[in-house]
Write an enzyme that holds these catalytic residues in place. Structure first.
Site, PDB file in Angstrom:
ATOM      1  N   ARG A   1      40.990  20.289  -5.100  1.00  0.00           N
ATOM      2  CA  ARG A   1      42.035  21.277  -4.795  1.00  0.00           C
ATOM      3  C   ARG A   1      41.708  21.999  -3.477  1.00  0.00           C
ATOM      4  O   ARG A   1      42.592  22.316  -2.688  1.00  0.00           O
ATOM      5  CB  ARG A   1      42.067  22.269  -5.971  1.00  0.00           C
ATOM      6  CG  ARG A   1      42.970  23.434  -5.835  1.00  0.00           C
ATOM      7  CD  ARG A   1      42.827  24.303  -7.073  1.00  0.00           C
ATOM      8  NE  ARG A   1      43.760  25.409  -7.061  1.00  0.00           N
ATOM      9  CZ  ARG A   1      43.867  26.285  -8.041  1.00  0.00           C
ATOM     10  NH1 ARG A   1      43.128  26.192  -9.115  1.00  0.00           N
ATOM     11  NH2 ARG A   1      44.744  27.269  -7.960  1.00  0.00           N
TER      12      ARG A   1
ATOM     13  N   ASN B   1      34.007  32.959 -10.503  1.00  0.00           N
ATOM     14  CA  ASN B   1      34.618  31.889 -11.290  1.00  0.00           C
ATOM     15  C   ASN B   1      35.162  30.725 -10.467  1.00  0.00           C
ATOM     16  O   ASN B   1      35.396  29.645 -11.004  1.00  0.00           O
ATOM     17  CB  ASN B   1      35.685  32.442 -12.246  1.00  0.00           C
ATOM     18  CG  ASN B   1      36.835  33.099 -11.525  1.00  0.00           C
ATOM     19  OD1 ASN B   1      36.735  33.393 -10.340  1.00  0.00           O
ATOM     20  ND2 ASN B   1      37.913  33.337 -12.228  1.00  0.00           N
ATOM     21  N   TYR B   2      35.401  30.944  -9.182  1.00  0.00           N
ATOM     22  CA  TYR B   2      35.799  29.861  -8.266  1.00  0.00           C
ATOM     23  C   TYR B   2      35.037  30.049  -6.959  1.00  0.00           C
ATOM     24  O   TYR B   2      35.649  30.367  -5.936  1.00  0.00           O
ATOM     25  CB  TYR B   2      37.297  29.920  -7.969  1.00  0.00           C
ATOM     26  CG  TYR B   2      38.223  29.359  -9.022  1.00  0.00           C
ATOM     27  CD1 TYR B   2      38.536  28.002  -9.043  1.00  0.00           C
ATOM     28  CD2 TYR B   2      38.833  30.185  -9.948  1.00  0.00           C
ATOM     29  CE1 TYR B   2      39.423  27.488  -9.984  1.00  0.00           C
ATOM     30  CE2 TYR B   2      39.717  29.679 -10.893  1.00  0.00           C
ATOM     31  CZ  TYR B   2      40.008  28.335 -10.901  1.00  0.00           C
ATOM     32  OH  TYR B   2      40.890  27.831 -11.828  1.00  0.00           O
TER      33      TYR B   2
ATOM     34  N   THR C   1      27.121  36.626  -6.074  1.00  0.00           N
ATOM     35  CA  THR C   1      25.698  36.294  -6.216  1.00  0.00           C
ATOM     36  C   THR C   1      25.539  35.083  -7.127  1.00  0.00           C
ATOM     37  O   THR C   1      24.856  34.114  -6.773  1.00  0.00           O
ATOM     38  CB  THR C   1      24.922  37.519  -6.736  1.00  0.00           C
ATOM     39  OG1 THR C   1      24.996  38.514  -5.707  1.00  0.00           O
ATOM     40  CG2 THR C   1      23.473  37.183  -7.012  1.00  0.00           C
TER      41      THR C   1
ATOM     42  N   ASP D   1      29.087  47.940   0.144  1.00  0.00           N
ATOM     43  CA  ASP D   1      29.653  49.025   0.959  1.00  0.00           C
ATOM     44  C   ASP D   1      29.329  48.811   2.444  1.00  0.00           C
ATOM     45  O   ASP D   1      30.157  49.089   3.311  1.00  0.00           O
ATOM     46  CB  ASP D   1      29.101  50.390   0.515  1.00  0.00           C
ATOM     47  CG  ASP D   1      29.727  50.845  -0.800  1.00  0.00           C
ATOM     48  OD1 ASP D   1      30.611  50.129  -1.320  1.00  0.00           O
ATOM     49  OD2 ASP D   1      29.325  51.908  -1.304  1.00  0.00           O
TER      50      ASP D   1
ATOM     51  N   GLU E   1      43.121  40.439  -4.818  1.00  0.00           N
ATOM     52  CA  GLU E   1      43.566  39.834  -6.080  1.00  0.00           C
ATOM     53  C   GLU E   1      42.563  40.256  -7.132  1.00  0.00           C
ATOM     54  O   GLU E   1      41.384  39.916  -7.046  1.00  0.00           O
ATOM     55  CB  GLU E   1      43.629  38.311  -5.971  1.00  0.00           C
ATOM     56  CG  GLU E   1      44.705  37.813  -5.036  1.00  0.00           C
ATOM     57  CD  GLU E   1      46.127  38.156  -5.461  1.00  0.00           C
ATOM     58  OE1 GLU E   1      46.356  38.427  -6.654  1.00  0.00           O
ATOM     59  OE2 GLU E   1      47.007  38.171  -4.590  1.00  0.00           O
TER      60      GLU E   1
ATOM     61  N   ARG F   1      39.157  33.279 -16.256  1.00  0.00           N
ATOM     62  CA  ARG F   1      40.114  33.129 -15.148  1.00  0.00           C
ATOM     63  C   ARG F   1      41.007  34.365 -15.149  1.00  0.00           C
ATOM     64  O   ARG F   1      41.417  34.830 -16.218  1.00  0.00           O
ATOM     65  CB  ARG F   1      40.971  31.874 -15.320  1.00  0.00           C
ATOM     66  CG  ARG F   1      40.184  30.581 -15.255  1.00  0.00           C
ATOM     67  CD  ARG F   1      40.979  29.404 -15.791  1.00  0.00           C
ATOM     68  NE  ARG F   1      42.295  29.345 -15.226  1.00  0.00           N
ATOM     69  CZ  ARG F   1      43.430  29.532 -15.914  1.00  0.00           C
ATOM     70  NH1 ARG F   1      43.396  29.780 -17.215  1.00  0.00           N
ATOM     71  NH2 ARG F   1      44.585  29.460 -15.321  1.00  0.00           N
ATOM     72  N   CYS F   2      41.285  34.845 -13.940  1.00  0.00           N
ATOM     73  CA  CYS F   2      42.150  36.039 -13.885  1.00  0.00           C
ATOM     74  C   CYS F   2      43.491  35.743 -14.526  1.00  0.00           C
ATOM     75  O   CYS F   2      44.108  36.613 -15.123  1.00  0.00           O
ATOM     76  CB  CYS F   2      42.336  36.475 -12.444  1.00  0.00           C
ATOM     77  SG  CYS F   2      43.009  35.181 -11.418  1.00  0.00           S
ATOM     78  N   THR F   3      43.956  34.494 -14.404  1.00  0.00           N
ATOM     79  CA  THR F   3      45.274  34.133 -14.932  1.00  0.00           C
ATOM     80  C   THR F   3      45.199  33.565 -16.353  1.00  0.00           C
ATOM     81  O   THR F   3      46.181  32.971 -16.819  1.00  0.00           O
ATOM     82  CB  THR F   3      45.949  33.075 -14.032  1.00  0.00           C
ATOM     83  OG1 THR F   3      45.008  32.037 -13.807  1.00  0.00           O
ATOM     84  CG2 THR F   3      46.403  33.655 -12.711  1.00  0.00           C
TER      85      THR F   3
ATOM     86  N   GLU G   1      40.611  43.744 -20.290  1.00  0.00           N
ATOM     87  CA  GLU G   1      40.540  42.344 -19.858  1.00  0.00           C
ATOM     88  C   GLU G   1      39.289  41.711 -20.466  1.00  0.00           C
ATOM     89  O   GLU G   1      38.161  42.096 -20.125  1.00  0.00           O
ATOM     90  CB  GLU G   1      40.476  42.264 -18.332  1.00  0.00           C
ATOM     91  CG  GLU G   1      40.510  40.830 -17.846  1.00  0.00           C
ATOM     92  CD  GLU G   1      40.250  40.682 -16.354  1.00  0.00           C
ATOM     93  OE1 GLU G   1      39.494  41.482 -15.775  1.00  0.00           O
ATOM     94  OE2 GLU G   1      40.804  39.727 -15.773  1.00  0.00           O
TER      95      GLU G   1
ATOM     96  N   ARG H   1      47.638  30.250 -10.897  1.00  0.00           N
ATOM     97  CA  ARG H   1      47.771  30.612  -9.474  1.00  0.00           C
ATOM     98  C   ARG H   1      48.518  29.529  -8.705  1.00  0.00           C
ATOM     99  O   ARG H   1      49.332  29.812  -7.843  1.00  0.00           O
ATOM    100  CB  ARG H   1      46.358  30.794  -8.893  1.00  0.00           C
ATOM    101  CG  ARG H   1      46.278  30.975  -7.417  1.00  0.00           C
ATOM    102  CD  ARG H   1      44.905  31.510  -7.059  1.00  0.00           C
ATOM    103  NE  ARG H   1      43.861  30.785  -7.763  1.00  0.00           N
ATOM    104  CZ  ARG H   1      42.928  30.026  -7.161  1.00  0.00           C
ATOM    105  NH1 ARG H   1      42.911  29.913  -5.848  1.00  0.00           N
ATOM    106  NH2 ARG H   1      41.990  29.418  -7.850  1.00  0.00           N
TER     107      ARG H   1
END
Ligand code: NAP
Ligand code: G3P
Length: 503
Positions: free
Chosen positions: A123, A174-175, A200, A235, A270, A303-305, A397, A457
């Site tokens: 992808r 995660n990606y 990290t 920061d 995101e 996954r966020c989605t 979440e 996504r």
């Protein structure tokens, strides 16, 4: 004795490591042994093996990286578009050629199964090519002054999209490859230089990804990598005076922090999500269950989605659950190298957090349908019914393999509960009634609504938007390029000119 993974050292990766485990630092286009004294040990979430030791860069070294990025950017912006396109194409080819290495790294470092890891690599190659092509197609406008005022008939504006300068790209664990590429590629195609700060847990993959970009022929300084813990250098990076744009994917907590500390730097963010699947009584329940199960449990729900809650009426719940439960029971659980569907979570702390949410829901009267088994950070896919608004699982979440089912009395209550969330990433509606689907879609306070499909996504040229605590701005190939450029206008004041005919 601690088991150590042997990192790939062949071909283009020969210079990336210093011995078996120490990762090098990219200085001005050359991989060098980092002379600082601090490293971070990256352990595999699968079995604790040592994956590698990455440099924890000092602030002096970070200054050096940004200075180099700043200096290199001008030349890169002035290089022809064809040169930038060619570099992206070469990176895509290399990404495919070295997909096996990336698949191994993603398995070791973030416990992603081989199928998903391969998809992440391919992808990303496709993302690079599509971005190169989109770069060719982007263009400015010609605007006539008399469209606004007759006295401005002699004015003509040409608009261009110009790069912003140095882009700081921060992806989540995660990606580590794909969410890095989806920031790096649009940044580079329009003439920015990019500094990647990998997560990290994912920084070994981030360093290998950088080696691919190096090999693709980007000039020194145009694409660099800085490693170190976000809690220590975050920061410093995000407030650095040489950073002109930040593109961040990660938790809403860090997103809020960035919003507070960064001042006037343009940002794309995101963030987290609590995507709801609203299943109406007339839905194709087999289809809804299939989409919800793969949406909720792929990559162990990290996954966020991911589908993070189901809103369904009492009347329809029994039929939906009749389809969901056997599918969840069939999911394979185990190690990434065996291509298990559900693999160990990224850390023990993450698994314990999900366990807390499960325990809280069950203690307050929710019903366990399947799962709630755990061995360290490996959590079996879990479905919990009759989750109610007083339970943490209804709102927080989970980012793990647990699916709460929330009973509602009708579609209106489903919309109300969906919108009550602090998050606004995506939602899914399952129904055969297109009028109902459109009506509900318009009421949902999210970036995108999926009709009869799980949240997702991709495809990656579609807009990807988070509202409320889920983000800021739109991603997707063209949208990301737009966000990483600004409009510049050149206005011609033509004193001898009689103006246009036609439009
Ligand atoms: P995270 O803890 O927020 O970390 C994300 C990235 O930010 C990492 O690279 C992290 O580096 C870095 N970071 C940490 N503190 C920072 C600081 N003060 N300043 C700048 N950067 C800092 O998120 P995560 O645990 O990796 O990912 C899970 C979260 O990301 C979930 O909430 C998920 O929903 C969200 N997510 C959203 C999307 C989306 O597209 N909406 C996609 C994927 C994930 P370190 O690793 O060194 O701490
Ligand atoms: O969590 C990463 C987010 O961007 C989701 O991507 O492709 O799994 O829907 P995807």
């Amino acid at each position: 004795m601690e088991r150590t993974i042997s990192l790939p050292r062949e071909g283009i990766f020969a210079a990336v490591t210093d011995g078996d485990t120490r990762l090098k630092f990219l200085r001005d286009g050359q991989w060098v042994s980092y002379d600082g004294d601090r490293t971070i040990a990256i352990h595999s979430p699968v079995d604790g093996s040592l994956v590698g030791l990455v440099p924890a860069l000092s602030t002096e070294t970070i200054d050096e990286v940004f200075q180099r990025a700043h200096e290199a950017q001008k030349g890169w912006a002035e290089a022809g578009l064809e040169e930038r396109v060619a570099c992206l194409y070469r990176a895509a080819d290399l990404m495919e050629r070295h997909a096996d290495t990336l698949v191994d790294l993603l398995g070791w470092e973030i416990a992603k199964n081989r199928k998903d890891a391969r998809e992440e690599a391919t992808r990303s190659a496709q993302y690079l090519r599509f971005t190169a092509e989109e770069g060719r197609r982007m263009h400015g406008e010609m605007m006539r002054g008399d469209a606004f005022a007759p006295f401005a008939r002699n004015k003509v504006a040409l608009t261009f999209r110009v790069p912003l300068g140095v882009v700081l790209a921060i992806p989540p664990f995660n990606y580590p490859v794909n969410l890095a590429v989806s920031k790096i590629a649009p940044g580079l195609i329009c003439g920015n230089s990019v500094v990647l700060k990998p997560p990290t847990q994912g920084s070994v993959s981030g360093i290998y990804l950088t080696a691919i970009f190096q090999e693709a022929g980007f000039p020194p300084g145009v694409m660099q990598v800085v490693t170190g813990r976000g809690s220590e250098i975050g920061d410093y990076l995000t407030t650095h005076p040489l950073v002109n744009m930040i593109t961040f994917t990660g938790s809403s907590t860090i997103g809020w922090r960035l919003g507070k500390v960064t001042g006037m730097v343009p940002m794309l963010m995101e963030l987290g999500g609590k995507d709801a699947a609203i299943v109406l009584n007339d839905a194709d329940m087999e289809l809804a269950a299939k989409e919800i199960v793969s949406g909720a449990f792929a990559y162990s729900g990290q996954r966020c989605t991911a589908m993070k809650r189901v809103l369904v009426t009492d009347d329809a719940a029994w039929l939906l659950l009749k389809h969901i439960v056997p599918k969840v029971e069939k999911l394979s659980v185990g190690n990434p190298e065996d291509d298990a569907f559900v693999t160990p979570m990224i850390s023990q702390e993450a698994a314990e957090f999900v366990q807390e949410l499960i325990d809280d829901a069950l203690a307050k009267g929710a019903k366990l349908l399947v799962g709630n088994r755990r061995e360290k950070n490996l959590l079996w896919p879990t479905v919990i019914d009759e989750v109610t608004a007083d339970m943490r699982l209804a709102w927080e979440e989970q980012f793990g393999p647990v699916l709460p089912i929330i009973r509602v009395k009708d579609a209106a209550e489903a919309v109300r509960l969906a919108n009550q969330s602090e998050y606004g990433l995506q939602s899914a509606i399952f129904t055969r009634n297109i009028d109902a689907a459109l009506g509900i879609a318009h009421q949902l306070e999210v970036g995108s609504v999926q009709i009869n499909g799980k949240s997702a996504r991709g495809p990656d040229h579609f807009p990807f938007i988070g509202v409320k605590a889920s983000g800021m701005g739109a991603q997707g190939v063209r949208y990301s390029i737009e966000a990483m450029t600004r409009v510049k206008a050149i206005v011609f004041n033509l004193h001898e000119w009689q103006g246009f005919s036609g439009l």
